[in-house]
Design a protein around this motif. Structure first.
Motif, PDB file in Angstrom:
ATOM      1  N   SER A  15       0.582  -0.708  -0.379  1.00 32.60           N
ATOM      2  CA  SER A  15       0.301  -0.047   0.031  1.00 32.60           C
ATOM      3  C   SER A  15       1.202   1.184  -0.352  1.00 32.60           C
ATOM      4  O   SER A  15       0.533   2.274  -1.106  1.00 32.60           O
ATOM      5  N   MET A  16       2.173   1.492   0.852  1.00 30.34           N
ATOM      6  CA  MET A  16       2.564   2.405   1.063  1.00 30.34           C
ATOM      7  C   MET A  16       3.056   2.350  -0.344  1.00 30.34           C
ATOM      8  O   MET A  16       3.398   3.314  -0.970  1.00 30.34           O
ATOM      9  N   LEU A  17       3.709   1.875  -1.073  1.00 30.66           N
ATOM     10  CA  LEU A  17       4.503   1.783  -2.154  1.00 30.66           C
ATOM     11  C   LEU A  17       3.499   2.449  -3.484  1.00 30.66           C
ATOM     12  O   LEU A  17       4.401   3.231  -4.330  1.00 30.66           O
ATOM     13  N   GLY A  18       2.761   1.199  -3.318  1.00 31.94           N
ATOM     14  CA  GLY A  18       1.328   1.935  -4.336  1.00 31.94           C
ATOM     15  C   GLY A  18       0.949   3.519  -4.516  1.00 31.94           C
ATOM     16  O   GLY A  18       0.915   3.668  -4.885  1.00 31.94           O
ATOM     17  N   PHE A  19       0.563   3.932  -3.063  1.00 34.54           N
ATOM     18  CA  PHE A  19       0.488   5.110  -2.631  1.00 34.54           C
ATOM     19  C   PHE A  19       1.615   5.803  -3.244  1.00 34.54           C
ATOM     20  O   PHE A  19       1.148   6.935  -3.953  1.00 34.54           O
ATOM     21  N   ALA A  20       3.028   5.991  -3.013  1.00 36.70           N
ATOM     22  CA  ALA A  20       3.940   6.880  -3.494  1.00 36.70           C
ATOM     23  C   ALA A  20       4.286   7.191  -5.011  1.00 36.70           C
ATOM     24  O   ALA A  20       3.946   7.593  -5.531  1.00 36.70           O
ATOM     25  N   ILE A  21       3.861   6.215  -5.425  1.00 35.77           N
ATOM     26  CA  ILE A  21       4.004   5.333  -7.110  1.00 35.77           C
ATOM     27  C   ILE A  21       2.422   6.062  -7.423  1.00 35.77           C
ATOM     28  O   ILE A  21       2.804   7.097  -9.070  1.00 35.77           O
ATOM     29  N   ALA A  22       1.517   5.949  -7.071  1.00 31.78           N
ATOM     30  CA  ALA A  22       0.595   6.668  -7.958  1.00 31.78           C
ATOM     31  C   ALA A  22       0.854   8.363  -8.132  1.00 31.78           C
ATOM     32  O   ALA A  22       0.347   8.907  -8.866  1.00 31.78           O
ATOM     33  N   ALA A  23       0.576   8.593  -6.653  1.00 25.71           N
ATOM     34  CA  ALA A  23       1.141   9.864  -6.012  1.00 25.71           C
ATOM     35  C   ALA A  23       2.206  10.779  -7.337  1.00 25.71           C
ATOM     36  O   ALA A  23       0.925  11.945  -7.663  1.00 25.71           O
ATOM     37  N   PHE A  24       3.184   9.818  -7.144  1.00 26.84           N
ATOM     38  CA  PHE A  24       4.621  10.535  -7.892  1.00 26.84           C
ATOM     39  C   PHE A  24       4.013  10.915  -9.093  1.00 26.84           C
ATOM     40  O   PHE A  24       4.334  11.907 -10.004  1.00 26.84           O
ATOM     41  N   TRP A  25       3.844  10.189  -9.138  1.00 22.98           N
ATOM     42  CA  TRP A  25       3.116   9.850 -11.156  1.00 22.98           C
ATOM     43  C   TRP A  25       1.848  10.949 -11.519  1.00 22.98           C
ATOM     44  O   TRP A  25       1.676  11.770 -12.822  1.00 22.98           O
ATOM     45  N   GLU A  26       1.364  11.238 -11.046  1.00 22.26           N
ATOM     46  CA  GLU A  26       0.221  11.834 -10.712  1.00 22.26           C
ATOM     47  C   GLU A  26       0.421  12.732 -10.714  1.00 22.26           C
ATOM     48  O   GLU A  26       0.126  14.294 -11.908  1.00 22.26           O
ATOM     49  N   LEU A  27       1.116  13.273 -10.315  1.00 21.40           N
ATOM     50  CA  LEU A  27       1.796  14.909  -9.706  1.00 21.40           C
ATOM     51  C   LEU A  27       2.065  15.425 -10.528  1.00 21.40           C
ATOM     52  O   LEU A  27       2.287  16.892 -10.587  1.00 21.40           O
ATOM     53  N   THR A  28       3.788  14.655 -11.219  1.00 20.08           N
ATOM     54  CA  THR A  28       4.599  15.154 -12.125  1.00 20.08           C
ATOM     55  C   THR A  28       4.254  14.820 -13.047  1.00 20.08           C
ATOM     56  O   THR A  28       4.808  15.797 -14.718  1.00 20.08           O
ATOM     57  N   GLN A  29       3.330  13.846 -13.794  1.00 21.20           N
ATOM     58  CA  GLN A  29       2.841  13.723 -15.183  1.00 21.20           C
ATOM     59  C   GLN A  29       1.513  13.710 -15.239  1.00 21.20           C
ATOM     60  O   GLN A  29       0.828  13.559 -16.402  1.00 21.20           O
ATOM     61  N   GLY A  30       0.824  13.842 -14.643  1.00 20.00           N
ATOM     62  CA  GLY A  30      -0.728  14.212 -14.710  1.00 20.00           C
ATOM     63  C   GLY A  30      -1.085  12.378 -14.845  1.00 20.00           C
ATOM     64  O   GLY A  30      -2.381  12.600 -16.183  1.00 20.00           O
ATOM     65  N   ILE A  31      -0.476  11.708 -14.842  1.00 17.82           N
ATOM     66  CA  ILE A  31      -1.432   9.956 -14.973  1.00 17.82           C
ATOM     67  C   ILE A  31      -1.773   9.516 -14.384  1.00 17.82           C
ATOM     68  O   ILE A  31      -1.691   9.536 -12.240  1.00 17.82           O
ATOM     69  N   ASP A  32      -3.351   9.174 -14.147  1.00 17.50           N
ATOM     70  CA  ASP A  32      -3.237   8.597 -13.385  1.00 17.50           C
ATOM     71  C   ASP A  32      -3.853   7.217 -12.852  1.00 17.50           C
ATOM     72  O   ASP A  32      -2.914   6.257 -13.628  1.00 17.50           O
ATOM     73  N   VAL A  33      -4.469   6.259 -11.757  1.00 14.69           N
ATOM     74  CA  VAL A  33      -3.875   5.309 -11.637  1.00 14.69           C
ATOM     75  C   VAL A  33      -4.330   4.082 -12.746  1.00 14.69           C
ATOM     76  O   VAL A  33      -3.452   3.373 -13.072  1.00 14.69           O
ATOM     77  N   PHE A  34      -4.987   4.424 -12.896  1.00 16.39           N
ATOM     78  CA  PHE A  34      -5.484   3.477 -14.002  1.00 16.39           C
ATOM     79  C   PHE A  34      -4.826   3.613 -15.497  1.00 16.39           C
ATOM     80  O   PHE A  34      -4.699   2.371 -16.119  1.00 16.39           O
ATOM     81  N   GLN A  35      -4.752   4.978 -16.008  1.00 18.73           N
ATOM     82  CA  GLN A  35      -3.659   4.743 -17.013  1.00 18.73           C
ATOM     83  C   GLN A  35      -1.705   4.298 -16.846  1.00 18.73           C
ATOM     84  O   GLN A  35      -1.466   3.262 -17.064  1.00 18.73           O
ATOM     85  N   GLN A  36      -1.402   4.516 -15.339  1.00 11.55           N
ATOM     86  CA  GLN A  36      -0.300   3.860 -15.301  1.00 11.55           C
ATOM     87  C   GLN A  36      -0.445   2.003 -15.225  1.00 11.55           C
ATOM     88  O   GLN A  36       0.583   2.297 -15.871  1.00 11.55           O
ATOM     89  N   VAL A  37      -1.299   1.376 -14.834  1.00  5.04           N
ATOM     90  CA  VAL A  37      -1.921   0.433 -14.699  1.00  5.04           C
ATOM     91  C   VAL A  37      -1.759  -0.151 -15.732  1.00  5.04           C
ATOM     92  O   VAL A  37      -1.058  -0.799 -16.668  1.00  5.04           O
ATOM     93  N   ASN A  38      -3.035   1.037 -17.010  1.00  5.28           N
ATOM     94  CA  ASN A  38      -2.362   0.169 -18.246  1.00  5.28           C
ATOM     95  C   ASN A  38      -1.768   0.714 -19.122  1.00  5.28           C
ATOM     96  O   ASN A  38      -1.185  -0.529 -19.834  1.00  5.28           O
ATOM     97  N   LYS A  39      -0.721   1.458 -19.216  1.00  5.33           N
ATOM     98  CA  LYS A  39      -0.120   2.084 -19.851  1.00  5.33           C
ATOM     99  C   LYS A  39       1.429   1.367 -19.612  1.00  5.33           C
ATOM    100  O   LYS A  39       2.192   0.752 -20.425  1.00  5.33           O
ATOM    101  N   TYR A  40       1.668   0.462 -18.022  1.00  3.32           N
ATOM    102  CA  TYR A  40       2.533  -0.306 -17.450  1.00  3.32           C
ATOM    103  C   TYR A  40       3.036  -1.131 -16.843  1.00  3.32           C
ATOM    104  O   TYR A  40       3.154  -1.471 -15.437  1.00  3.32           O
ATOM    105  N   PRO A  41       1.474  -2.155 -17.484  1.00  5.52           N
ATOM    106  CA  PRO A  41       0.854  -3.443 -16.825  1.00  5.52           C
ATOM    107  C   PRO A  41       1.892  -5.168 -16.203  1.00  5.52           C
ATOM    108  O   PRO A  41       2.259  -5.272 -14.850  1.00  5.52           O
TER     109      PRO A  41
END
Length: 99
Positions: A15-41
């Motif tokens: 959970s800590m890993l997932g939150f940190a990665i999801a928040a980082f990519w969303e804040l820096t690149q504007g990529i939400d969780v669903f896009q992250q998982v779809n782009k980098y499964p």
């Protein structure tokens, strides 16, 4: 067996890993969780498998999770993990509701 502190520690770490990665990519690149998982499964799955195995092996070898490392304790790790679980759910709900 899936009882005791082991699974909770693993879920907390993921959970800590997932939150940190999801928040980082969303804040820096504007990529939400669903896009992250779809782009980098494969990277997503591999990362979580590696962290799960790396957390589970010491438990299977009989090592204790009751080891204090500086200010960090197993209880603090679980507490922070629970906060991360709530934060991750909040990220997903926010993205699902607001887009």
């Amino acid at each position: 067996a899936f009882d005791g502190l082991g699974p909770e520690i693993i879920n907390s770490r993921l959970s800590m890993l997932g939150f940190a990665i999801a928040a980082f990519w969303e804040l820096t690149q504007g990529i939400d969780v669903f896009q992250q998982v779809n782009k980098y499964p494969l990277i997503t799955i591999a990362t979580f498998v590696i962290f799960t195995v790396a957390s589970w092996i010491p438990f299977q070898q009989g090592q204790s999770y009751n080891v204090k490392s500086g200010p960090f304790t197993p209880a603090l790790e679980v507490t922070l993990g629970r906060i991360a679980m709530v934060g991750f759910v909040g990220l997903i709900l926010n993205e699902a509701y607001f887009g």
